[in-house]
Design a protein around this motif. Structure first.
Motif, PDB file in Angstrom:
ATOM      1  N   ASP A 186      63.020  44.814 -11.771  1.00 19.10           N
ATOM      2  CA  ASP A 186      61.805  44.659 -12.560  1.00 19.10           C
ATOM      3  C   ASP A 186      61.024  43.423 -12.121  1.00 19.10           C
ATOM      4  OD1 ASP A 186      60.264  45.306 -15.214  1.00 19.10           O
ATOM      5  OD2 ASP A 186      60.692  43.156 -15.292  1.00 19.10           O
ATOM      6  N   LEU A 187      61.715  42.322 -11.891  1.00 16.11           N
ATOM      7  CA  LEU A 187      61.045  41.093 -11.455  1.00 16.11           C
ATOM      8  C   LEU A 187      60.410  41.280 -10.080  1.00 16.11           C
ATOM      9  CD1 LEU A 187      63.675  38.425 -12.594  1.00 16.11           C
ATOM     10  CD2 LEU A 187      61.539  39.061 -13.734  1.00 16.11           C
ATOM     11  N   GLU A 188      61.069  42.044  -9.223  1.00 14.34           N
ATOM     12  CA  GLU A 188      60.502  42.337  -7.907  1.00 14.34           C
ATOM     13  C   GLU A 188      59.250  43.197  -8.041  1.00 14.34           C
ATOM     14  OE1 GLU A 188      64.556  42.333  -5.139  1.00 14.34           O
ATOM     15  OE2 GLU A 188      63.845  44.205  -6.051  1.00 14.34           O
ATOM     16  N   THR A 189      59.327  44.211  -8.884  1.00 15.27           N
ATOM     17  CA  THR A 189      58.195  45.123  -9.078  1.00 15.27           C
ATOM     18  C   THR A 189      56.974  44.384  -9.592  1.00 15.27           C
ATOM     19  OG1 THR A 189      59.686  46.976  -9.544  1.00 15.27           O
ATOM     20  CG2 THR A 189      57.406  47.202 -10.294  1.00 15.27           C
ATOM     21  N   ARG A 190      57.197  43.441 -10.475  1.00 11.34           N
ATOM     22  CA  ARG A 190      56.084  42.667 -11.046  1.00 11.34           C
ATOM     23  C   ARG A 190      55.715  41.465 -10.189  1.00 11.34           C
ATOM     24  NH1 ARG A 190      56.678  40.631 -16.529  1.00 11.34           N
ATOM     25  NH2 ARG A 190      58.935  40.523 -16.334  1.00 11.34           N
ATOM     26  N   LYS A 191      56.322  41.385  -9.003  1.00 14.60           N
ATOM     27  CA  LYS A 191      56.016  40.324  -8.038  1.00 14.60           C
ATOM     28  C   LYS A 191      56.217  38.921  -8.619  1.00 14.60           C
ATOM     29  CE  LYS A 191      52.872  43.061  -5.183  1.00 14.60           C
ATOM     30  NZ  LYS A 191      53.297  44.339  -5.729  1.00 14.60           N
ATOM     31  N   LEU A 192      57.265  38.807  -9.429  1.00 16.13           N
ATOM     32  CA  LEU A 192      57.634  37.509  -9.973  1.00 16.13           C
ATOM     33  C   LEU A 192      58.733  36.858  -9.147  1.00 16.13           C
ATOM     34  CD1 LEU A 192      57.533  38.340 -13.779  1.00 16.13           C
ATOM     35  CD2 LEU A 192      55.847  37.088 -12.432  1.00 16.13           C
ATOM     36  N   ILE A 193      59.439  37.667  -8.375  1.00 14.50           N
ATOM     37  CA  ILE A 193      60.370  37.140  -7.379  1.00 14.50           C
ATOM     38  C   ILE A 193      60.144  37.887  -6.077  1.00 14.50           C
ATOM     39  CG2 ILE A 193      62.116  36.541  -9.099  1.00 14.50           C
ATOM     40  CD1 ILE A 193      63.772  38.902  -8.123  1.00 14.50           C
ATOM     41  N   ALA A 194      60.502  37.255  -4.974  1.00  6.87           N
ATOM     42  CA  ALA A 194      60.411  37.888  -3.656  1.00  6.87           C
ATOM     43  C   ALA A 194      61.804  37.998  -3.073  1.00  6.87           C
ATOM     44  CB  ALA A 194      59.516  37.068  -2.725  1.00  6.87           C
ATOM     45  N   THR A 195      62.073  39.139  -2.444  1.00  5.74           N
ATOM     46  CA  THR A 195      63.357  39.365  -1.793  1.00  5.74           C
ATOM     47  C   THR A 195      63.123  39.528  -0.302  1.00  5.74           C
ATOM     48  OG1 THR A 195      64.273  40.453  -3.744  1.00  5.74           O
ATOM     49  CG2 THR A 195      65.391  40.845  -1.659  1.00  5.74           C
ATOM     50  N   PHE A 196      63.823  38.733   0.474  1.00  2.19           N
ATOM     51  CA  PHE A 196      63.704  38.797   1.919  1.00  2.19           C
ATOM     52  C   PHE A 196      64.844  39.652   2.457  1.00  2.19           C
ATOM     53  CE2 PHE A 196      61.868  34.889   0.357  1.00  2.19           C
ATOM     54  CZ  PHE A 196      60.618  34.904   0.934  1.00  2.19           C
ATOM     55  N   SER A 197      64.479  40.707   3.169  1.00  2.66           N
ATOM     56  CA  SER A 197      65.475  41.663   3.654  1.00  2.66           C
ATOM     57  C   SER A 197      66.190  41.129   4.880  1.00  2.66           C
ATOM     58  CB  SER A 197      64.804  42.999   3.974  1.00  2.66           C
ATOM     59  OG  SER A 197      64.217  43.548   2.825  1.00  2.66           O
ATOM     60  N   THR A 198      67.332  40.580   4.633  1.00  5.35           N
ATOM     61  CA  THR A 198      68.198  40.131   5.712  1.00  5.35           C
ATOM     62  C   THR A 198      69.574  40.723   5.450  1.00  5.35           C
ATOM     63  OG1 THR A 198      68.825  38.151   4.490  1.00  5.35           O
ATOM     64  CG2 THR A 198      66.929  37.959   5.970  1.00  5.35           C
ATOM     65  N   THR A 199      70.533  40.372   6.270  1.00  7.12           N
ATOM     66  CA  THR A 199      71.885  40.885   6.054  1.00  7.12           C
ATOM     67  C   THR A 199      72.362  40.553   4.654  1.00  7.12           C
ATOM     68  OG1 THR A 199      72.339  40.556   8.390  1.00  7.12           O
ATOM     69  CG2 THR A 199      74.232  40.914   6.943  1.00  7.12           C
ATOM     70  N   LEU A 200      72.112  39.309   4.238  1.00  4.07           N
ATOM     71  CA  LEU A 200      72.373  38.895   2.864  1.00  4.07           C
ATOM     72  C   LEU A 200      71.022  38.590   2.223  1.00  4.07           C
ATOM     73  CD1 LEU A 200      75.435  36.501   3.341  1.00  4.07           C
ATOM     74  CD2 LEU A 200      75.452  38.808   2.377  1.00  4.07           C
ATOM     75  N   PRO A 201      70.516  39.480   1.337  1.00  6.24           N
ATOM     76  CA  PRO A 201      69.186  39.282   0.745  1.00  6.24           C
ATOM     77  C   PRO A 201      69.036  37.912   0.094  1.00  6.24           C
ATOM     78  CG  PRO A 201      70.067  41.435   0.178  1.00  6.24           C
ATOM     79  CD  PRO A 201      71.191  40.676   0.818  1.00  6.24           C
TER      80      PRO A 201
END
Length: 349
Positions: A186-201
């Protein structure tokens, strides 16, 4: 390009509603203007309304959950001399709340076109407009649930938990493991957190201020009543000034926490959060049950590993406790806590 703030859609809808019901045009001058003076609050936007060739500027503070207490608190926390003047924006303001705004002289707009503005050579008061059903619901998220609020509290207190294993975050927030994934999504969808796609996010907070404000808004109504608040009266009020609650697995909240953090407030209500059954605490300090008592005991809603080395709750919880009242001295103490302990420590994107 700088992204728009979390409540941009709401603010734009309110300006459109204002133009529809009054015929007056308002434009956004800038989003989230930075303030040089740390004593000043950062608004969500600055708008300008031109009437008869004269421009009136307002600093917008948008809120999603509205109640009479919140109106009073928002105005009280806004520095009196700060310019431009404060403008409260919400999805919908009822007739009752509109009258309350006029009574306390708090300008407002809502998405339905209701409005109250009072400035030099400007007076607008529109009520009775029906709720705007075209505006997308502001709350379709999982973070304003009891479990979601526990998770947000843990993240706000210790942002590095965003990159901890889900099991560690669940343990710290005292929620089921299955709660974490949907909240993070939910936080990702609302752009309140960012997740960087690496081996370990890797994740980082993008708007900690919005998360903090959401938590403070929903804590009194959604989470606090679930903490089994109980009232007592103490035979000796001086115990609060002399007692370290650490041996009892408990923490000072509310006014005592404010006194410890700011040395500004003389506590009238003694608020305690306890990790364990409070019987030992009640016996030690001879507390007797009293629905009108000046001691309030609530269940702590976090794991003991979240707070170490102190018997005072985190500043965001002390702030939220104070904001459940409309007492002027409590609101001033809350403002000091925000300026001294919260704003300087909120993570920035």
């Amino acid at each position: 390009m700088k992204r728009k703030p979390q409540h941009a859609e709401l603010i734009e809808a309110a300006l459109q509603g204002f133009q529809r019901t009054t015929g007056l045009a308002a434009q956004i001058i800038r989003w989230e203007p930075k303030t040089i003076d740390l004593d000043r609050r950062q608004p969500d936007a600055v708008i300008e309304i031109e009437v008869h060739g004269r421009k009136h500027k307002f600093a917008v503070e948008a809120k999603i959950g509205v109640r009479a207490e919140l109106l009073i608190q928002t105005q009280a926390l806004w520095p009196r001399e700060q310019q431009p003047r404060l403008l409260f924006v919400a999805p919908y303001i009822t007739n009752y709340l509109a009258e309350k705004c006029r009574e306390i002289k708090l300008p407002f707009l809502d998405a339905a076109g209701n409005a109250y503005l009072e400035d030099d050579d400007l007076f607008v008061f529109v009520t009775g407009q029906k709720r705007n059903t075209d505006l997308a619901p502001v709350h379709t998220n999982r973070t304003d649930t009891t479990a979601g609020l526990r998770v947000l509290f843990a993240i706000l207190c210790r942002p590095q938990l965003l990159n901890a294993p889900y099991r560690e975050l669940a343990t710290t927030a005292k929620v089921a493991l299955g709660t974490i994934g949907p909240v993070i999504k939910d936080l990702e969808t609302r752009k309140l957190i960012a997740t960087f796609s690496t081996t370990l996010p890797k994740r980082r907070l993008l708007d900690a201020k919005v998360l903090f404000e959401e938590w403070v808004t929903f804590y009194p109504a959604k989470l606090r009543p679930k903490l089994q608040p109980r009232r007592f009266r103490a035979q000796n009020r001086e115990w609060a000034q002399q007692t370290n609650l650490t041996p009892f697995g408990a923490y000072w909240g509310g006014e005592v926490a404010a006194d410890r953090l700011t040395h500004y407030l003389k506590p009238a209500m003694l608020t305690v959060y306890t990790l364990h059954n409070p019987t030992k605490l009640m016996t030690e300090f001879r507390l007797r049950a009293d629905v009108n008592g000046d001691v309030e005991i609530l269940n702590a809603f976090w794991d003991q590993t979240l707070i170490t080395g102190t018997d005072v709750v985190p500043p965001i919880l002390a702030y939220a406790d104070l904001m459940t009242t409309t007492d002027a001295r409590n609101l001033e103490a809350a403002r000091l806590i925000y300026e001294q302990h919260i704003a300087p420590n909120l993570p920035t994107a």
